[in-house]
Design a protein around this motif. Sequence first.
Motif, PDB file in Angstrom:
ATOM      1  N   MET A   1      28.806 -11.124  32.820  1.00 16.50           N
ATOM      2  CA  MET A   1      28.185 -10.465  31.672  1.00 16.50           C
ATOM      3  C   MET A   1      27.508  -9.159  32.089  1.00 16.50           C
ATOM      4  N   ARG A   2      26.837  -9.195  33.227  1.00 15.62           N
ATOM      5  CA  ARG A   2      26.167  -7.975  33.695  1.00 15.62           C
ATOM      6  C   ARG A   2      27.187  -6.911  34.088  1.00 15.62           C
ATOM      7  N   GLU A   3      28.247  -7.325  34.763  1.00 10.78           N
ATOM      8  CA  GLU A   3      29.278  -6.365  35.172  1.00 10.78           C
ATOM      9  C   GLU A   3      29.997  -5.764  33.969  1.00 10.78           C
ATOM     10  N   ARG A   4      30.095  -6.538  32.903  1.00  9.46           N
ATOM     11  CA  ARG A   4      30.765  -6.063  31.689  1.00  9.46           C
ATOM     12  C   ARG A   4      29.831  -5.182  30.852  1.00  9.46           C
ATOM     13  N   GLY A   5      28.554  -5.193  31.179  1.00 11.03           N
ATOM     14  CA  GLY A   5      27.601  -4.386  30.437  1.00 11.03           C
ATOM     15  C   GLY A   5      26.892  -5.130  29.323  1.00 11.03           C
ATOM     16  N   ASP A   6      27.064  -6.468  29.249  1.00 12.12           N
ATOM     17  CA  ASP A   6      26.367  -7.256  28.229  1.00 12.12           C
ATOM     18  C   ASP A   6      24.887  -7.427  28.580  1.00 12.12           C
ATOM     19  N   LEU A   7      24.586  -7.440  29.877  1.00 11.74           N
ATOM     20  CA  LEU A   7      23.202  -7.552  30.353  1.00 11.74           C
ATOM     21  C   LEU A   7      22.810  -6.248  31.036  1.00 11.74           C
ATOM     22  N   VAL A   8      21.519  -5.931  30.991  1.00  9.65           N
ATOM     23  CA  VAL A   8      21.044  -4.708  31.633  1.00  9.65           C
ATOM     24  C   VAL A   8      21.245  -4.818  33.144  1.00  9.65           C
ATOM     25  N   PRO A   9      21.441  -3.687  33.835  1.00 12.01           N
ATOM     26  CA  PRO A   9      21.694  -3.728  35.282  1.00 12.01           C
ATOM     27  C   PRO A   9      20.594  -4.428  36.072  1.00 12.01           C
TER      28      PRO A   9
ATOM     29  N   ALA B   1      16.237 -35.525  20.786  1.00 11.42           N
ATOM     30  CA  ALA B   1      16.878 -34.336  21.348  1.00 11.42           C
ATOM     31  C   ALA B   1      16.011 -33.083  21.228  1.00 11.42           C
ATOM     32  N   GLU B   2      14.863 -33.185  20.588  1.00 13.01           N
ATOM     33  CA  GLU B   2      14.053 -31.992  20.344  1.00 13.01           C
ATOM     34  C   GLU B   2      13.630 -31.261  21.618  1.00 13.01           C
ATOM     35  N   PRO B   3      13.230 -31.961  22.692  1.00 20.60           N
ATOM     36  CA  PRO B   3      12.900 -31.221  23.919  1.00 20.60           C
ATOM     37  C   PRO B   3      14.087 -30.423  24.463  1.00 20.60           C
ATOM     38  N   MET B   4      15.281 -31.004  24.398  1.00 15.90           N
ATOM     39  CA  MET B   4      16.473 -30.294  24.846  1.00 15.90           C
ATOM     40  C   MET B   4      16.712 -29.061  23.983  1.00 15.90           C
ATOM     41  N   ARG B   5      16.586 -29.203  22.685  1.00 22.27           N
ATOM     42  CA  ARG B   5      16.791 -28.082  21.777  1.00 22.27           C
ATOM     43  C   ARG B   5      15.784 -26.963  22.069  1.00 22.27           C
ATOM     44  N   ALA B   6      14.512 -27.341  22.206  1.00 17.03           N
ATOM     45  CA  ALA B   6      13.466 -26.343  22.429  1.00 17.03           C
ATOM     46  C   ALA B   6      13.654 -25.615  23.754  1.00 17.03           C
ATOM     47  N   SER B   7      13.955 -26.375  24.810  1.00 17.72           N
ATOM     48  CA  SER B   7      14.060 -25.752  26.135  1.00 17.72           C
ATOM     49  C   SER B   7      15.273 -24.837  26.236  1.00 17.72           C
ATOM     50  N   LEU B   8      16.414 -25.265  25.704  1.00 17.40           N
ATOM     51  CA  LEU B   8      17.608 -24.430  25.776  1.00 17.40           C
ATOM     52  C   LEU B   8      17.495 -23.214  24.866  1.00 17.40           C
ATOM     53  N   ASN B   9      16.919 -23.389  23.680  1.00 14.92           N
ATOM     54  CA  ASN B   9      16.733 -22.231  22.807  1.00 14.92           C
ATOM     55  C   ASN B   9      15.815 -21.203  23.462  1.00 14.92           C
ATOM     56  N   ALA B  10      14.759 -21.667  24.122  1.00 14.82           N
ATOM     57  CA  ALA B  10      13.843 -20.742  24.795  1.00 14.82           C
ATOM     58  C   ALA B  10      14.547 -20.028  25.955  1.00 14.82           C
ATOM     59  N   ALA B  11      15.349 -20.772  26.715  1.00 14.71           N
ATOM     60  CA  ALA B  11      16.047 -20.166  27.849  1.00 14.71           C
ATOM     61  C   ALA B  11      17.077 -19.140  27.369  1.00 14.71           C
ATOM     62  N   LEU B  12      17.786 -19.450  26.296  1.00 16.96           N
ATOM     63  CA  LEU B  12      18.762 -18.501  25.763  1.00 16.96           C
ATOM     64  C   LEU B  12      18.070 -17.257  25.210  1.00 16.96           C
ATOM     65  N   ALA B  13      16.916 -17.442  24.591  1.00 20.44           N
ATOM     66  CA  ALA B  13      16.170 -16.286  24.094  1.00 20.44           C
ATOM     67  C   ALA B  13      15.743 -15.395  25.263  1.00 20.44           C
ATOM     68  N   TYR B  14      15.401 -16.021  26.376  1.00 16.74           N
ATOM     69  CA  TYR B  14      15.026 -15.254  27.571  1.00 16.74           C
ATOM     70  C   TYR B  14      16.220 -14.465  28.085  1.00 16.74           C
ATOM     71  N   VAL B  15      17.387 -15.078  28.141  1.00  9.03           N
ATOM     72  CA  VAL B  15      18.599 -14.359  28.558  1.00  9.03           C
ATOM     73  C   VAL B  15      18.871 -13.199  27.596  1.00  9.03           C
ATOM     74  N   HIS B  16      18.733 -13.456  26.306  1.00 14.58           N
ATOM     75  CA  HIS B  16      18.979 -12.390  25.323  1.00 14.58           C
ATOM     76  C   HIS B  16      18.006 -11.225  25.487  1.00 14.58           C
ATOM     77  N   SER B  17      16.835 -11.478  26.065  1.00  7.62           N
ATOM     78  CA  SER B  17      15.873 -10.386  26.231  1.00  7.62           C
ATOM     79  C   SER B  17      16.381  -9.340  27.231  1.00  7.62           C
ATOM     80  N   PHE B  18      17.421  -9.682  27.995  1.00 10.70           N
ATOM     81  CA  PHE B  18      18.024  -8.746  28.943  1.00 10.70           C
ATOM     82  C   PHE B  18      19.347  -8.164  28.422  1.00 10.70           C
ATOM     83  N   GLU B  19      19.591  -8.381  27.127  1.00 14.66           N
ATOM     84  CA  GLU B  19      20.827  -7.862  26.541  1.00 14.66           C
ATOM     85  C   GLU B  19      20.816  -6.334  26.579  1.00 14.66           C
ATOM     86  N   ALA B  20      21.944  -5.752  26.964  1.00 14.24           N
ATOM     87  CA  ALA B  20      22.027  -4.303  27.076  1.00 14.24           C
ATOM     88  C   ALA B  20      22.047  -3.665  25.696  1.00 14.24           C
TER      89      ALA B  20
END
Length: 198
Positions: A143-151, A179-198
Amino acid sequence: MALTRKGQATRERILEAATDLIARRGVAGTSTEDVRKAAGVSGSQLYHYFDSKQALIRAVITRQAEVPLVPGRPVMGALDSFDALRAWADAAIAHQERNSGRGECTLTSLAGELAPADERSREDLCNAFLRWRSLLHDGLRAMRERGDLVPGADLDELSMALLAALQGGSLLSQTLRTAEPMRASLNAALAYVHSFEA
């Protein structure tokens, strides 16, 4: 040790029985005699393939490390896009919703029982988790090499965050039977990844 087809089948039957018993009783509540009976093998057969309970447990760890990141699902392909990561997270959440963590022998449950007491098993678990992390890391790197994530995106940190969200969410979901802990933790982690979206 090279095994015949019959030998491989016997060894797999023993591992299957051990995995099933550990899912229901835990490691401490599963003896080699329990496994022997459940697998329908003799004591000499069991000890031919596994010379101790520790060897059997380590083989279960290796077996479970080879299943996909989301148990019960086929390998989902490269996790190399935001859509692929979302699909992976949704599959993990859906799996957790279906069984609320009941009746499974996972790396998470094995780590909870074994890591403090058994250094060799801890190392096996560590290697399994690092293997899973590398799958996430490879996808993020693409994703980073493709430019989806910031360098400047720290792939080590992001891949660890995703893995920790999966495993921590799994442990809490198994404990709380929701399943709520799984939902909360994965949603938070994905939001963190999205914060580096290019």
